[in-house]
Design a protein around this motif. Sequence first.
Motif, PDB file in Angstrom:
ATOM      1  N   ALA A 167       0.835  -1.210   0.000  1.00  0.00           N
ATOM      2  CA  ALA A 167       0.000   0.000   0.000  1.00  0.00           C
ATOM      3  C   ALA A 167       0.866   1.255   0.000  1.00  0.00           C
ATOM      4  O   ALA A 167       0.602   2.198  -0.753  1.00  0.00           O
ATOM      5  N   VAL A 168       1.907   1.260   0.800  1.00  0.00           N
ATOM      6  CA  VAL A 168       2.796   2.430   0.853  1.00  0.00           C
ATOM      7  C   VAL A 168       3.538   2.594  -0.476  1.00  0.00           C
ATOM      8  O   VAL A 168       3.694   3.710  -0.976  1.00  0.00           O
ATOM      9  N   ILE A 169       3.970   1.486  -1.077  1.00  0.00           N
ATOM     10  CA  ILE A 169       4.659   1.560  -2.370  1.00  0.00           C
ATOM     11  C   ILE A 169       3.731   2.111  -3.446  1.00  0.00           C
ATOM     12  O   ILE A 169       4.126   2.988  -4.233  1.00  0.00           O
ATOM     13  N   ILE A 170       2.496   1.616  -3.492  1.00  0.00           N
ATOM     14  CA  ILE A 170       1.529   2.108  -4.479  1.00  0.00           C
ATOM     15  C   ILE A 170       1.299   3.597  -4.293  1.00  0.00           C
ATOM     16  O   ILE A 170       1.279   4.368  -5.256  1.00  0.00           O
ATOM     17  N   GLN A 171       1.152   4.025  -3.045  1.00  0.00           N
ATOM     18  CA  GLN A 171       0.913   5.439  -2.774  1.00  0.00           C
ATOM     19  C   GLN A 171       2.128   6.274  -3.148  1.00  0.00           C
ATOM     20  O   GLN A 171       1.989   7.369  -3.706  1.00  0.00           O
ATOM     21  N   ALA A 172       3.332   5.790  -2.879  1.00  0.00           N
ATOM     22  CA  ALA A 172       4.551   6.527  -3.221  1.00  0.00           C
ATOM     23  C   ALA A 172       4.691   6.672  -4.735  1.00  0.00           C
ATOM     24  O   ALA A 172       5.030   7.756  -5.237  1.00  0.00           O
ATOM     25  N   PRO A 195      10.561  14.959 -10.678  1.00  0.00           N
ATOM     26  CA  PRO A 195      10.521  15.903  -9.548  1.00  0.00           C
ATOM     27  C   PRO A 195      11.734  15.739  -8.644  1.00  0.00           C
ATOM     28  O   PRO A 195      12.293  14.653  -8.526  1.00  0.00           O
ATOM     29  N   SER A 196      12.132  16.826  -8.046  1.00  0.00           N
ATOM     30  CA  SER A 196      13.216  16.743  -7.055  1.00  0.00           C
ATOM     31  C   SER A 196      12.560  16.731  -5.682  1.00  0.00           C
ATOM     32  O   SER A 196      12.190  17.762  -5.122  1.00  0.00           O
ATOM     33  N   ILE A 197      12.371  15.518  -5.168  1.00  0.00           N
ATOM     34  CA  ILE A 197      11.732  15.370  -3.869  1.00  0.00           C
ATOM     35  C   ILE A 197      12.554  14.416  -3.020  1.00  0.00           C
ATOM     36  O   ILE A 197      13.100  13.428  -3.518  1.00  0.00           O
ATOM     37  N   ASN A 198      12.645  14.735  -1.762  1.00  0.00           N
ATOM     38  CA  ASN A 198      13.353  13.897  -0.811  1.00  0.00           C
ATOM     39  C   ASN A 198      12.581  12.575  -0.670  1.00  0.00           C
ATOM     40  O   ASN A 198      11.374  12.582  -0.419  1.00  0.00           O
ATOM     41  N   PRO A 199      13.249  11.427  -0.826  1.00  0.00           N
ATOM     42  CA  PRO A 199      12.557  10.136  -0.691  1.00  0.00           C
ATOM     43  C   PRO A 199      11.878   9.955   0.667  1.00  0.00           C
ATOM     44  O   PRO A 199      10.836   9.320   0.759  1.00  0.00           O
ATOM     45  N   LEU A 200      12.466  10.525   1.726  1.00  0.00           N
ATOM     46  CA  LEU A 200      11.836  10.411   3.050  1.00  0.00           C
ATOM     47  C   LEU A 200      10.533  11.201   3.111  1.00  0.00           C
ATOM     48  O   LEU A 200       9.575  10.789   3.776  1.00  0.00           O
ATOM     49  N   THR A 201      10.494  12.343   2.418  1.00  0.00           N
ATOM     50  CA  THR A 201       9.254  13.117   2.354  1.00  0.00           C
ATOM     51  C   THR A 201       8.189  12.324   1.616  1.00  0.00           C
ATOM     52  O   THR A 201       7.038  12.243   2.057  1.00  0.00           O
ATOM     53  N   ALA A 240       1.807  19.428   8.133  1.00  0.00           N
ATOM     54  CA  ALA A 240       3.167  19.600   8.658  1.00  0.00           C
ATOM     55  C   ALA A 240       4.203  18.959   7.743  1.00  0.00           C
ATOM     56  O   ALA A 240       5.334  19.438   7.655  1.00  0.00           O
ATOM     57  N   ALA A 241       3.816  17.883   7.055  1.00  0.00           N
ATOM     58  CA  ALA A 241       4.739  17.195   6.142  1.00  0.00           C
ATOM     59  C   ALA A 241       4.798  17.872   4.770  1.00  0.00           C
ATOM     60  O   ALA A 241       5.525  17.419   3.904  1.00  0.00           O
ATOM     61  N   GLY A 242       4.007  18.919   4.577  1.00  0.00           N
ATOM     62  CA  GLY A 242       4.037  19.651   3.309  1.00  0.00           C
ATOM     63  C   GLY A 242       3.157  19.088   2.222  1.00  0.00           C
ATOM     64  O   GLY A 242       3.318  19.412   1.056  1.00  0.00           O
ATOM     65  N   MET A 243       2.198  18.247   2.596  1.00  0.00           N
ATOM     66  CA  MET A 243       1.329  17.644   1.581  1.00  0.00           C
ATOM     67  C   MET A 243       0.315  18.599   0.998  1.00  0.00           C
ATOM     68  O   MET A 243      -0.247  18.327  -0.038  1.00  0.00           O
ATOM     69  N   GLY A 244       0.088  19.717   1.632  1.00  0.00           N
ATOM     70  CA  GLY A 244      -0.886  20.662   1.110  1.00  0.00           C
ATOM     71  C   GLY A 244      -0.505  21.214  -0.246  1.00  0.00           C
ATOM     72  O   GLY A 244      -1.340  21.713  -0.969  1.00  0.00           O
TER      73      GLY A 244
END
Length: 193
Positions: A71-76, A91-97, A184-188
């Motif tokens: 589920a997490v892999i599909i969402q990522a 995209p330049s995104i941090n994998p942890l984000t 807080a995680a910046g998903m907005g």
Amino acid sequence: MLADILITILLIASTFYLTIVLLRFLLQLARADFYNPISQFAVKATNPLLRPLRRFIPGWGGIDGAALVLAVIIQAITFFLILFALNSGVPSINPLTLLSWSILNVLDLIVKIYFWSVIAVVVVSWIAPQSNHPAIQLVAQITEPVMRPVRSVMPSLGGLDLSPIIVFLILNVISVVIDHMKIAAGMGSIVGM
């Protein structure tokens, strides 16, 4: 415009499959009837992707770790593709984000599944309390692990079960916490998820 259409299609398809994967996880967690036709559908729809993961990620104490990881892999992957479409490139995104966004969204979907399942159980108990339709039985089985602890604490009120109200309150509180964690995680900043 084309990017918006592709993102919408991607969100619908990924959320549908993600819901099936999480449904399978919740069915195993609740030890629901494996022979129910809906359970069989969830197993057959998720087996092709879960079998390879199960070689590396074993279950533990009734929790299907492979289903959660899937589920997490599909969402990522979904978030990565959305960001790819929005940025018109890699995209330049941090994998942890990306991982934190995925985990938060999976948790949010689990809470929503429980929320709507409890509503379905309550409505069916009013409309058709003696129904033995496979879908109704399965939804009742899914909600039982959430309802049982509340029922054990709530006093009996002569046939009136108030535990769904408490469960709704708890689920709403959890949903608000997850929403704040998403902000807080910046998903907005990416689509209205």
